[in-house]
Design an enzyme around this catalytic site. Structure first.
Site, PDB file in Angstrom:
ATOM      1  N   ARG A 278      23.720  21.667  -7.861  1.00  0.00           N
ATOM      2  CA  ARG A 278      25.284  20.348  -7.651  1.00  0.00           C
ATOM      3  C   ARG A 278      25.686  19.965  -7.642  1.00  0.00           C
ATOM      4  O   ARG A 278      26.328  18.859  -6.219  1.00  0.00           O
ATOM      5  CB  ARG A 278      24.627  20.469  -9.293  1.00  0.00           C
ATOM      6  CG  ARG A 278      24.579  18.709  -9.084  1.00  0.00           C
ATOM      7  CD  ARG A 278      25.711  19.037 -11.617  1.00  0.00           C
ATOM      8  NE  ARG A 278      24.526  19.932 -12.576  1.00  0.00           N
ATOM      9  CZ  ARG A 278      23.237  18.826 -12.504  1.00  0.00           C
ATOM     10  NH1 ARG A 278      23.533  17.875 -12.571  1.00  0.00           N
ATOM     11  NH2 ARG A 278      22.752  19.700 -13.692  1.00  0.00           N
ATOM     12  N   ARG A 314      17.036  11.247 -14.070  1.00  0.00           N
ATOM     13  CA  ARG A 314      17.656  11.851 -15.058  1.00  0.00           C
ATOM     14  C   ARG A 314      18.565  11.106 -15.879  1.00  0.00           C
ATOM     15  O   ARG A 314      18.536  11.605 -16.849  1.00  0.00           O
ATOM     16  CB  ARG A 314      19.137  11.978 -13.641  1.00  0.00           C
ATOM     17  CG  ARG A 314      18.709  13.199 -12.447  1.00  0.00           C
ATOM     18  CD  ARG A 314      20.106  13.932 -12.048  1.00  0.00           C
ATOM     19  NE  ARG A 314      20.602  15.106 -13.236  1.00  0.00           N
ATOM     20  CZ  ARG A 314      21.294  14.470 -13.426  1.00  0.00           C
ATOM     21  NH1 ARG A 314      22.732  13.436 -13.408  1.00  0.00           N
ATOM     22  NH2 ARG A 314      21.974  15.862 -14.828  1.00  0.00           N
ATOM     23  N   TYR A 318      17.313  13.174 -19.446  1.00  0.00           N
ATOM     24  CA  TYR A 318      18.692  14.458 -19.863  1.00  0.00           C
ATOM     25  C   TYR A 318      20.110  13.122 -20.201  1.00  0.00           C
ATOM     26  O   TYR A 318      21.270  13.657 -20.872  1.00  0.00           O
ATOM     27  CB  TYR A 318      20.158  15.085 -19.035  1.00  0.00           C
ATOM     28  CG  TYR A 318      18.751  15.374 -18.316  1.00  0.00           C
ATOM     29  CD1 TYR A 318      18.124  17.286 -18.379  1.00  0.00           C
ATOM     30  CD2 TYR A 318      18.204  15.454 -16.174  1.00  0.00           C
ATOM     31  CE1 TYR A 318      16.943  17.615 -17.639  1.00  0.00           C
ATOM     32  CE2 TYR A 318      17.386  16.257 -15.797  1.00  0.00           C
ATOM     33  CZ  TYR A 318      17.030  17.178 -16.270  1.00  0.00           C
ATOM     34  OH  TYR A 318      16.006  18.002 -15.250  1.00  0.00           O
ATOM     35  N   CYS A 346       7.122   0.758 -16.754  1.00  0.00           N
ATOM     36  CA  CYS A 346       6.349  -0.163 -17.815  1.00  0.00           C
ATOM     37  C   CYS A 346       6.842   1.081 -19.210  1.00  0.00           C
ATOM     38  O   CYS A 346       6.215   1.284 -19.697  1.00  0.00           O
ATOM     39  CB  CYS A 346       5.454  -0.658 -17.732  1.00  0.00           C
ATOM     40  SG  CYS A 346       4.563  -1.559 -16.779  1.00  0.00           S
ATOM     41  N   TYR A 375      19.255  16.744  -7.914  1.00  0.00           N
ATOM     42  CA  TYR A 375      18.285  16.392  -8.777  1.00  0.00           C
ATOM     43  C   TYR A 375      17.485  15.171  -9.192  1.00  0.00           C
ATOM     44  O   TYR A 375      17.878  14.309  -9.859  1.00  0.00           O
ATOM     45  CB  TYR A 375      18.320  17.673 -10.175  1.00  0.00           C
ATOM     46  CG  TYR A 375      18.772  18.444  -9.884  1.00  0.00           C
ATOM     47  CD1 TYR A 375      17.760  19.663 -10.056  1.00  0.00           C
ATOM     48  CD2 TYR A 375      20.587  19.341 -10.017  1.00  0.00           C
ATOM     49  CE1 TYR A 375      18.362  20.544  -9.327  1.00  0.00           C
ATOM     50  CE2 TYR A 375      20.911  19.984  -9.920  1.00  0.00           C
ATOM     51  CZ  TYR A 375      20.089  21.228  -9.698  1.00  0.00           C
ATOM     52  OH  TYR A 375      20.009  22.889  -9.452  1.00  0.00           O
TER      53      TYR A 375
END
Ligand code: LLP
Length: 421
Positions: A278, A314, A318, A346, A375
């Site tokens: 990351r 993401r 999360y 949707c 990610y």
């Protein structure tokens, strides 16, 4: 620090206007900055300067071949977690001796491919996996260099879904069991113990959990050496967090992390591996998207983008925050809006931000979702039959499409209607 900055009111990727890329490639589009990737890799490399070390990029975070080649040329190794990632690393020119293979569920076929193609080490996560690796290696008349991933029972203090070092997490073997398992490993054919591996989670914003885990690894190193094992390598995993919101306090930087490594395990004479993903890739990418509609009803306001949760999952997965900024800065003093920022998929989960203060936006405006290098593209899907977003790499004043947007016909061609239908 990254290289997505405004120049004369326009958001640039290094020396390229993001709007120019959007015009040429279309939206949504992922754009990566080579200078930012380079800078972040070097921060880790320099933080470990003087220690025998290898920075293995956790390529699960961003696995485009062009990015791997760029990092490989800077001296990066790769942390891979599947046969597909192993093949990508090799295709990008990464030497086998710089590839570590992690993951709780390696198949025998994946083990065989890595043993045949060459591998620096397997990070083994369970006794049954150790047995399987021994059988596969012995069957191929090869030796598998291994580090056992230990679970130190340390809470990384991060999001529940990405904490990996607590005893109930599925990763590694309990550190208290490690001596027994190393003894077992030492007796197995096709296995050569070379080190210890640990990884406690991702997006850590404090160094304290790393310290707790690494001190346990240091103790284990001494104990295993006393037991007669040749522990010469420590893989300390990845996990250092990044600032997602510009106005948040910044997490510790690689230099502090490097100092912590020196303090905790630096005197053991081990080669140090780290597996950051990351921090290298996260702020080296943005997702550029067009505002399709502004919808206002009953006092509620939505900004509807052409990017969706299938492109960047993401926030939905999360509850992650991504800054959203316009490609063209609004006039100073212009009155902003507060809105939910959503995509066309949707389901209500397809929401990038709720009640987000934003600059004034109009239909057709372009925005960038920041911190979308890690990610992000790798977790995209074709949900709602939306084509995977293309990827573009910028270096200085040049850019190239490093993954093209598939056509709808290409997507359909992957399906087969059986003759009996
Ligand atoms: N090493 C191992 C064994 C890992 O499992 C991971 C990440 C890393 C290294 C790299 O960690 P990093 O430096 O990137 O924090 N999809 C989630 C993150 C999942 C992380 C999985 N493992 C997200 O979007 O936040």
């Amino acid at each position: 620090m990254d290289h997505f900055l405004y120049r004369d009111g326009r958001l640039m990727a290094e020396d390229v206007e993001l709007a120019a890329i959007a015009r040429q490639v279309g939206t949504p589009v992922y754009v990566y900055s080579a200078a930012t990737l380079t800078r972040h890799f070097r921060l880790f490399d320099e933080a470990l300067d003087g220690l025998d070390h290898l920075v293995c990029f956790a390529m699960k975070s961003l696995s485009n071949l062009a990015v791997l080649k760029l990092l490989g040329d800077l001296g990066a190794g790769m942390d891979v977690v599947s046969g597909g990632e192993y093949a990508r690393a090799r295709a990008a020119g990464i030497a086998p001796g710089r590839i570590v293979f992690s993951g709780v569920g390696k198949t025998r076929a994946e083990m065989a491919a890595a043993l045949t193609g060459g591998i620096r080490q397997f990070n083994v996560e369970s006794v049954p996996e150790l047995m399987a690796l021994s059988e596969v290696a012995a069957g191929l008349e090869r030796t598998a260099p291994i580090a056992l991933r230990v679970n130190p029972d340390v809470d990384a203090g991060t999001h529940e879904k990405i904490a990996t070092g607590r005893r109930h997490d599925k990763f590694g073997v309990p550190i208290a069991r490690a001596r027994d398992i190393y003894a077992q490993a030492a007796r197995l054919p096709g296995i050569a113990v070379v080190g210890i591996d640990v990884h406690i989670g991702s997006q850590l914003t404090s160094l304290a959990p790393f310290e707790a885990a690494y001190l346990k690894v240091a103790d284990l190193t001494r104990a295993l050496r006393a037991d007669g094992h040749d522990i010469r390598r420590l893989d300390l995993g990845g996990g250092l967090g990044i600032p997602y919101a510009r106005d948040n306090a910044a997490p510790p930087v690689p230099l502090d992390y490097g100092a912590l490594i020196r303090r905790t395990v630096g005197d053991l004479g081990c080669e140090i591996e780290i597996e950051p993903g990351r921090l290298i890739a996260g702020n080296a990418g943005v997702l550029v998207s067009e505002v399709l509609y502004l919808k206002e009803e009953s006092g509620l306001r939505w900004v509807i983008l052409d990017a969706a949760m299938n492109d960047l999952v993401r926030p939905a997965m999360y509850g992650a925050h991504h800054d959203i900024v316009p490609l063209t800065q609004s006039a100073p003093g212009a009155e902003g809006i507060v809105a939910d920022v959503v995509g066309p998929v949707c389901e209500s989960g397809d929401t990038f931000a709720r009640g987000r203060p934003l600059p004034p936006l109009a239909q057709g405006d372009l925005v960038a979702l920041r911190s979308a290098g890690a990610y992000a593209a790798v977790m995209a899907s074709e949900y709602n039959s939306r084509p995977l977003v293309p990827e573009v790499l910028v270096q200085g004043d040049q850019f190239a499409v490093i993954r093209a947007r598939p056509t709808i016909d290409e997507m359909l061609a992957r399906d087969t209607i059986p003759a009996w239908l």
